[in-house]
Design a protein around this motif. Structure first.
Motif, PDB file in Angstrom:
ATOM      1  N   LEU A  31       0.814  -1.204   0.000  1.00 26.60           N
ATOM      2  CA  LEU A  31       0.000   0.000   0.000  1.00 26.60           C
ATOM      3  C   LEU A  31       0.852   1.261   0.000  1.00 26.60           C
ATOM      4  CD1 LEU A  31      -2.105  -2.172   0.847  1.00 26.60           C
ATOM      5  CD2 LEU A  31      -3.228  -0.400   2.174  1.00 26.60           C
ATOM      6  N   LEU A  32       2.120   1.125   0.429  1.00 26.85           N
ATOM      7  CA  LEU A  32       3.022   2.276   0.456  1.00 26.85           C
ATOM      8  C   LEU A  32       4.022   2.285  -0.692  1.00 26.85           C
ATOM      9  CD1 LEU A  32       3.905   2.513   4.257  1.00 26.85           C
ATOM     10  CD2 LEU A  32       2.614   4.173   2.921  1.00 26.85           C
ATOM     11  N   ASP A  33       4.302   1.115  -1.266  1.00 25.68           N
ATOM     12  CA  ASP A  33       5.418   1.014  -2.200  1.00 25.68           C
ATOM     13  C   ASP A  33       5.037   0.631  -3.629  1.00 25.68           C
ATOM     14  OD1 ASP A  33       7.273   1.563  -0.097  1.00 25.68           O
ATOM     15  OD2 ASP A  33       7.024  -0.494   0.595  1.00 25.68           O
ATOM     16  N   ASP A  34       3.926  -0.044  -3.833  1.00 24.81           N
ATOM     17  CA  ASP A  34       3.563  -0.488  -5.180  1.00 24.81           C
ATOM     18  C   ASP A  34       2.975   0.659  -5.995  1.00 24.81           C
ATOM     19  OD1 ASP A  34       4.461  -2.938  -4.462  1.00 24.81           O
ATOM     20  OD2 ASP A  34       2.534  -3.971  -4.554  1.00 24.81           O
ATOM     21  N   GLY A  35       2.839   0.429  -7.303  1.00 27.01           N
ATOM     22  CA  GLY A  35       2.261   1.436  -8.189  1.00 27.01           C
ATOM     23  C   GLY A  35       0.854   1.824  -7.763  1.00 27.01           C
ATOM     24  N   ILE A  36       0.525   3.107  -7.889  1.00 28.08           N
ATOM     25  CA  ILE A  36      -0.727   3.619  -7.318  1.00 28.08           C
ATOM     26  C   ILE A  36      -1.946   3.045  -8.030  1.00 28.08           C
ATOM     27  CG2 ILE A  36      -2.145   5.711  -7.085  1.00 28.08           C
ATOM     28  CD1 ILE A  36       0.455   7.213  -6.445  1.00 28.08           C
ATOM     29  N   ALA A 103      -5.525   2.730   9.696  1.00 31.08           N
ATOM     30  CA  ALA A 103      -4.494   2.765   8.650  1.00 31.08           C
ATOM     31  C   ALA A 103      -3.361   3.714   9.035  1.00 31.08           C
ATOM     32  CB  ALA A 103      -5.113   3.194   7.322  1.00 31.08           C
ATOM     33  N   ARG A 104      -3.683   4.865   9.606  1.00 31.84           N
ATOM     34  CA  ARG A 104      -2.635   5.811  10.021  1.00 31.84           C
ATOM     35  C   ARG A 104      -1.777   5.215  11.131  1.00 31.84           C
ATOM     36  NH1 ARG A 104      -5.350   9.729  12.242  1.00 31.84           N
ATOM     37  NH2 ARG A 104      -7.458   9.332  11.466  1.00 31.84           N
ATOM     38  N   ALA A 105      -2.417   4.487  12.065  1.00 35.03           N
ATOM     39  CA  ALA A 105      -1.653   3.837  13.132  1.00 35.03           C
ATOM     40  C   ALA A 105      -0.715   2.775  12.566  1.00 35.03           C
ATOM     41  CB  ALA A 105      -2.609   3.223  14.149  1.00 35.03           C
ATOM     42  N   LEU A 106      -1.227   1.959  11.645  1.00 27.77           N
ATOM     43  CA  LEU A 106      -0.387   0.928  11.037  1.00 27.77           C
ATOM     44  C   LEU A 106       0.714   1.534  10.178  1.00 27.77           C
ATOM     45  CD1 LEU A 106      -3.135  -1.678  10.030  1.00 27.77           C
ATOM     46  CD2 LEU A 106      -1.535  -1.818  11.951  1.00 27.77           C
ATOM     47  N   GLY A 107       0.402   2.627   9.479  1.00 29.71           N
ATOM     48  CA  GLY A 107       1.414   3.290   8.655  1.00 29.71           C
ATOM     49  C   GLY A 107       2.569   3.830   9.466  1.00 29.71           C
ATOM     50  N   SER A 108       2.300   4.235  10.714  1.00 31.33           N
ATOM     51  CA  SER A 108       3.365   4.732  11.589  1.00 31.33           C
ATOM     52  C   SER A 108       4.038   3.606  12.370  1.00 31.33           C
ATOM     53  CB  SER A 108       2.796   5.763  12.576  1.00 31.33           C
ATOM     54  OG  SER A 108       1.861   5.155  13.459  1.00 31.33           O
ATOM     55  N   MET A 326      -4.812   3.293   1.711  1.00 33.35           N
ATOM     56  CA  MET A 326      -3.629   3.714   0.957  1.00 33.35           C
ATOM     57  C   MET A 326      -3.198   5.118   1.373  1.00 33.35           C
ATOM     58  SD  MET A 326      -4.487   2.360  -2.921  1.00 33.35           S
ATOM     59  CE  MET A 326      -2.918   2.969  -3.571  1.00 33.35           C
ATOM     60  N   ILE A 327      -4.159   6.037   1.431  1.00 27.09           N
ATOM     61  CA  ILE A 327      -3.838   7.417   1.804  1.00 27.09           C
ATOM     62  C   ILE A 327      -3.488   7.501   3.285  1.00 27.09           C
ATOM     63  CG2 ILE A 327      -4.826   9.741   2.053  1.00 27.09           C
ATOM     64  CD1 ILE A 327      -6.379   9.196  -0.540  1.00 27.09           C
ATOM     65  N   GLY A 328      -4.253   6.777   4.137  1.00 27.42           N
ATOM     66  CA  GLY A 328      -3.978   6.816   5.565  1.00 27.42           C
ATOM     67  C   GLY A 328      -2.582   6.323   5.895  1.00 27.42           C
ATOM     68  N   MET A 329      -2.151   5.216   5.280  1.00 27.80           N
ATOM     69  CA  MET A 329      -0.809   4.704   5.549  1.00 27.80           C
ATOM     70  C   MET A 329       0.259   5.641   5.004  1.00 27.80           C
ATOM     71  SD  MET A 329      -1.046   0.562   5.175  1.00 27.80           S
ATOM     72  CE  MET A 329      -2.243  -0.375   6.126  1.00 27.80           C
ATOM     73  N   ALA A 330      -0.013   6.255   3.845  1.00 27.79           N
ATOM     74  CA  ALA A 330       0.948   7.212   3.293  1.00 27.79           C
ATOM     75  C   ALA A 330       1.095   8.434   4.204  1.00 27.79           C
ATOM     76  CB  ALA A 330       0.506   7.645   1.888  1.00 27.79           C
ATOM     77  N   ILE A 331      -0.022   8.926   4.739  1.00 30.08           N
ATOM     78  CA  ILE A 331       0.035  10.058   5.663  1.00 30.08           C
ATOM     79  C   ILE A 331       0.767   9.652   6.936  1.00 30.08           C
ATOM     80  CG2 ILE A 331      -1.364  11.550   7.149  1.00 30.08           C
ATOM     81  CD1 ILE A 331      -1.404  12.476   4.292  1.00 30.08           C
ATOM     82  N   GLY A 332       0.453   8.450   7.476  1.00 31.75           N
ATOM     83  CA  GLY A 332       1.127   7.967   8.679  1.00 31.75           C
ATOM     84  C   GLY A 332       2.630   7.833   8.489  1.00 31.75           C
TER      85      GLY A 332
END
Length: 478
Positions: A31-36, A103-108, A326-332
């Motif tokens: 969700l952070l690294d693959d093509g959008i 998602a933001r918690a997992l992204g961080s 996708m956006i939440g993890m990117a923001i995190g």
């Protein structure tokens, strides 16, 4: 004895310490690294399949309700805004807030926080479900009457409301469980449950509504009972998966303590987001009340057209809800640029898909209308509405995508205010049309214009809103 000269040996240098073992790179997060676009479509397709099944439910439900008569169709048009409010608030608004927070918690990298957030999310869902039950059982029939329900139409609508909203906790918990799973990036299981529930809803709703074999014909209350039963089964399966630890986020009951900060993290997105479906349903409700003055046929025709809007915008919902983790993890993870790229990609996909299909139905409206009714007056009203409004469904799709993108970034106020603008536009324009004795066709054009306004202002709000953490305040040199 003579001294023997012994040559001095040079001191032995100590061995150099071995270099530290290289730290293995963190596991790759797709969700952070693959093509959008590829990732967005991969996450969206299970939602599309499930919501397509939901569309089949809308078609089947409208079809067998049509067999109960034109009055039943008109009753469903009255009930529809309240059912949609329940589903969009629990699934799209508060559910989006839940998925965004997790998602933001997992992204961080904070898995423990994500687990605690999940437990708080379930408490929120339970409380909101009870509020809907008390509110609709107390004031539901009065609200239906205010919308223009009279006689047999009001009676059938009230029968549906009394059954469905007695169990309003069920859809709230079902959608909260789905949101927890989606926050982890798991779109397949919630979609599978929606698909299964859709099949059950068609079978049970049809059997209980129309009667089948030894099952008597319960009418509109039977349709509602079938829906609740199907939702209960889906919620139970997702609950088992989550609490058994198979979901990646496991709410813990032992040692659980209510924390104000967890509620705030969910509600700062979810509570504000709830104003969007609330205003959307209020807009539909006011518009329905205005159209009720033109008679049952116009109301039923608009209800059929509204089902198409729900079907097509469900595709935008599928894409939008996929963008939240996708956006939440990117923001995190602090990757704001990627988060914005995801938002605009999702918006374009939603706009194009909904717009193409909507325009096709506007050109050939009978392909949709003929599925539900043979009544000439109802068909005429439905075709007029679709020709005016269906091409503009693209802007509804865009607004839904922007709304979910803003949820993922925890910056949802702009799209909510866009809904406020649409509401004021419909109220003001409707007042002018009533004052000038406008036709039903002029109201259809008003609805189409409000869709364009909503889509454009939602996109502009995302464009001008800052995403990511606020910059630290500049210090002033003494």
């Amino acid at each position: 004895m003579s001294d023997i000269a012994v040559a001095e040996l040079p001191p032995v240098a100590p061995a150099a310490p071995a270099p530290p073992a290289a730290t293995p790179p963190p596991p790759k997060n797709p969700l952070l690294d693959d093509g959008i676009l590829r990732t967005l479509l991969r996450l969206s397709w299970p939602n599309v399949v499930a919501l397509t099944a939901g569309t089949c439910v809308a078609v089947a439900e409208t079809s067998y309700i049509g067999r109960l008569g034109t009055e039943a169709l008109a009753a469903m048009a009255l009930v529809f805004p309240f059912v949609i409010l329940t589903m969009t608030m629990s699934g799209g608004a508060m559910g989006g807030g839940v998925a965004s927070a997790i998602a933001r918690a997992l992204g961080s990298g904070d898995d423990d926080r994500a687990a605690v957030l999940a437990m708080h999310a379930l408490l929120i869902g339970l409380c909101f479900g009870l509020v809907f039950t008390v509110g609709m059982l107390t004031f539901g029939e009065r609200a239906l009457a205010l919308l223009g329900g009279r006689g047999a139409v009001l009676s059938q609508a009230a029968g549906y409301v009394h059954i469905f909203f007695a169990g309003a906790v069920v859809p709230w918990l079902m959608n909260t469980f789905a949101a927890i799973l989606r926050g982890t990036g798991n779109m397949k299981l919630p979609s599978l449950m929606i698909l299964s529930s859709a099949v059950l809803q068609i079978v049970l709703g049809g059997a209980l509504g129309l009667g089948f074999g030894p099952i008597p014909r319960f009418g509109m209350p039977g349709v509602a009972a079938g829906t609740l039963t199907a939702f209960s089964i889906g919620a139970s399966v997702m609950a088992w998966v989550i609490f058994s630890g198979r979901a990646g986020v496991k709410p813990r009951l032992d040692g659980f303590r209510i924390e104000r900060g967890m509620f705030i993290d969910i509600l700062k997105v979810g509570a504000v987001s709830c104003f969007s479906p609330l205003q959307s349903v209020l807009t539909i409700t006011i518009f329905t009340h205005m159209l009720a003055h033109f008679g049952t046929a116009v109301l039923a025709g608009y209800g059929i057209g509204g089902r198409l809007e729900f079907m097509l915008t469900s595709i935008a919902f599928a894409v939008g809800i996929a963008s939240v983790p996708m956006i939440g993890m990117a923001i995190g993870a602090g990757r704001v640029k990627r988060a914005r790229q995801i938002a605009w990609t999702a918006g374009l996909v939603s706009f194009l898909f909904v717009g193409v299909v909507g325009t096709g139905i506007a050109i050939f409206p009978h392909l949709w209308i003929d599925l539900f009714t043979d009544d000439a007056a109802v068909r005429l009203a439905g075709e007029q509405y679709l020709r005016a409004a269906a091409p503009m469904y693209a802007f509804i799709g865009l607004s839904i995508s922007m709304y979910f993108s803003a949820q993922g970034a925890a910056r949802v106020l702009g799209p909510v205010l866009a809904q406020t603008g649409r509401l004021l536009f419909v109220v003001g324009g409707g007042w002018l049309l009533i004052k000038n004795h406008g036709s039903a066709g002029s109201f259809y054009l008003l609805a189409a214009g409000s869709m364009v306004l909503l889509g454009v202002t939602s996109a502009l709000s995302v464009l001008v809103t800052r995403w990511g953490p606020k910059p630290p305040a500049a210090s002033i040199a003494g």
